[in-house]
Design a protein around this motif. Sequence first.
Motif, PDB file in Angstrom:
ATOM      1  N   ASP A  71       0.011  -6.286   2.773  1.00  0.00           N
ATOM      2  CA  ASP A  71       1.113  -6.944   3.472  1.00  0.00           C
ATOM      3  C   ASP A  71       1.785  -7.975   2.570  1.00  0.00           C
ATOM      4  N   THR A  72       2.843  -7.552   1.892  1.00  0.00           N
ATOM      5  CA  THR A  72       3.613  -8.420   1.006  1.00  0.00           C
ATOM      6  C   THR A  72       5.092  -8.255   1.331  1.00  0.00           C
ATOM      7  N   ASP A  73       5.927  -9.051   0.677  1.00  0.00           N
ATOM      8  CA  ASP A  73       7.356  -8.932   0.933  1.00  0.00           C
ATOM      9  C   ASP A  73       7.902  -7.581   0.476  1.00  0.00           C
ATOM     10  N   MET A  74       7.214  -6.939  -0.474  1.00  0.00           N
ATOM     11  CA  MET A  74       7.659  -5.637  -0.953  1.00  0.00           C
ATOM     12  C   MET A  74       7.214  -4.492  -0.034  1.00  0.00           C
ATOM     13  N   ASN A  75       6.141  -4.710   0.727  1.00  0.00           N
ATOM     14  CA  ASN A  75       5.612  -3.665   1.607  1.00  0.00           C
ATOM     15  C   ASN A  75       5.038  -4.320   2.865  1.00  0.00           C
ATOM     16  N   PRO A  76       5.908  -4.874   3.718  1.00  0.00           N
ATOM     17  CA  PRO A  76       5.416  -5.620   4.880  1.00  0.00           C
ATOM     18  C   PRO A  76       4.700  -4.739   5.892  1.00  0.00           C
ATOM     19  N   ALA A  77       3.695  -5.309   6.523  1.00  0.00           N
ATOM     20  CA  ALA A  77       2.898  -4.567   7.497  1.00  0.00           C
ATOM     21  C   ALA A  77       3.697  -4.220   8.748  1.00  0.00           C
ATOM     22  N   ASP A  78       4.845  -4.855   8.949  1.00  0.00           N
ATOM     23  CA  ASP A  78       5.701  -4.527  10.085  1.00  0.00           C
ATOM     24  C   ASP A  78       7.000  -3.863   9.633  1.00  0.00           C
ATOM     25  N   GLY A  79       6.996  -3.323   8.425  1.00  0.00           N
ATOM     26  CA  GLY A  79       8.194  -2.700   7.873  1.00  0.00           C
ATOM     27  C   GLY A  79       8.426  -1.284   8.388  1.00  0.00           C
ATOM     28  N   ASP A  80       9.540  -0.711   7.979  1.00  0.00           N
ATOM     29  CA  ASP A  80       9.933   0.614   8.447  1.00  0.00           C
ATOM     30  C   ASP A  80       8.959   1.711   8.021  1.00  0.00           C
ATOM     31  N   TYR A  81       8.266   1.504   6.907  1.00  0.00           N
ATOM     32  CA  TYR A  81       7.382   2.540   6.375  1.00  0.00           C
ATOM     33  C   TYR A  81       5.899   2.224   6.599  1.00  0.00           C
ATOM     34  N   ALA A  82       5.627   1.225   7.430  1.00  0.00           N
ATOM     35  CA  ALA A  82       4.238   0.780   7.614  1.00  0.00           C
ATOM     36  C   ALA A  82       3.409   1.770   8.441  1.00  0.00           C
ATOM     37  N   GLU A  83       3.992   2.309   9.519  1.00  0.00           N
ATOM     38  CA  GLU A  83       3.211   3.151  10.421  1.00  0.00           C
ATOM     39  C   GLU A  83       2.704   4.421   9.742  1.00  0.00           C
ATOM     40  N   PRO A  84       3.519   5.117   8.932  1.00  0.00           N
ATOM     41  CA  PRO A  84       2.975   6.272   8.214  1.00  0.00           C
ATOM     42  C   PRO A  84       1.813   5.904   7.293  1.00  0.00           C
ATOM     43  N   GLN A  85       1.846   4.727   6.732  1.00  0.00           N
ATOM     44  CA  GLN A  85       0.735   4.292   5.882  1.00  0.00           C
ATOM     45  C   GLN A  85      -0.519   4.047   6.717  1.00  0.00           C
ATOM     46  N   ARG A  86      -0.359   3.382   7.848  1.00  0.00           N
ATOM     47  CA  ARG A  86      -1.515   3.124   8.715  1.00  0.00           C
ATOM     48  C   ARG A  86      -2.127   4.415   9.243  1.00  0.00           C
ATOM     49  N   SER A  87      -1.303   5.448   9.393  1.00  0.00           N
ATOM     50  CA  SER A  87      -1.779   6.694  10.007  1.00  0.00           C
ATOM     51  C   SER A  87      -2.826   7.405   9.162  1.00  0.00           C
ATOM     52  N   ILE A  88      -2.911   7.084   7.871  1.00  0.00           N
ATOM     53  CA  ILE A  88      -3.908   7.750   7.022  1.00  0.00           C
ATOM     54  C   ILE A  88      -5.058   6.819   6.643  1.00  0.00           C
ATOM     55  N   MET A  89      -5.143   5.676   7.316  1.00  0.00           N
ATOM     56  CA  MET A  89      -6.227   4.729   7.049  1.00  0.00           C
ATOM     57  C   MET A  89      -7.397   4.970   7.996  1.00  0.00           C
ATOM     58  N   SER A  90      -8.619   4.720   7.531  1.00  0.00           N
ATOM     59  CA  SER A  90      -9.779   4.738   8.422  1.00  0.00           C
ATOM     60  C   SER A  90      -9.759   3.514   9.337  1.00  0.00           C
TER      61      SER A  90
END
Length: 246
Positions: A189-208
Amino acid sequence: MANLTGKRALVTGGSRGIGAAIARKLAAEGAQVALTYAQSPDAADAVVKSITDAGGEARAIRADNREDLSVTGAVERAAEEFGGLDILVCNAGVFEVGPLSELGLQGYDNTMSVNVRAVYVALLAADRLLAEGGRVVLIGSNLAKHVPGPGIGLYAMSKAALIGLAKGLSRDFGPRGITINVVHPGSTDTDMNPADGDYAEPQRSIMSIPRFNDPADVASLVAWLTGPDAGTVTGSEFTIDSGVNA
C-alpha cells in the motif's frame, strides 16, 4: 529494543513508499540513516525530519540511479558523513510494464540501468567501505518468481537478476561476515499502488491473505535481516506477498 545502535546505513530510493518505511525503521532501531532520492527533495526532507523529530539521525542525498558516478558518490558520501558504512539497502527501482513492442530497447535500458546496473554500481562502491559483519539487502519483487499476467516480463527479469547477484556475492562477502539477501515484496500500500486503488481488487483476488502489505511490514523484515539475529542468513530470498506466490 535498538538492535542497530551504532550502525550506519544507506537506503537508496528512501524518499517514499517502502524505502521511506525502511529508513524510518532502521533509524528507530538506532542506526544513523542516509537515504537517496532522485526527484523529490521535499519528500526526502520530510522523511529525514520524521526521523530527527523522533530523536534519530538522518541525511538525504540526491542521486540519479541512471548515472554511475551519482550512485557511487551517494555511497561514498554516506560513509563519509557517518564515518563508515554497515548497512546498504538497495531499494530504488522503476516499474515499466507493457508489451515488448511498446517497451522497446529504451524500456530495457531504463529498467536495467536502474533496477540492475545501479545496484551493481552501489555494491561496487560499498564493497570497499562496508565494515566487517555488514549487511546488504536488495529489494526485489515477488514478480521475479511468479508472473501472473502479461506485460511484466522486463520488470520480472530485472528483479530476478538480483537473486543471482545476491547468491553469488554471498560467497565473496562471506569471509568478511557480510551478509546479502533479497526481499521480495508483493502488493504494498503505497502512493504508486494504493490498497484502495482501481487495480487493487484483482491483486487481492490472488492472495492467500487478501490484504496488501503495509510498507512497515516490509521494513520490519529488512530490519531483522540487518540486525544481530540474522548473522548467518545470506544468499537467501524472503517473499512477503500475502501468499500470492504460495
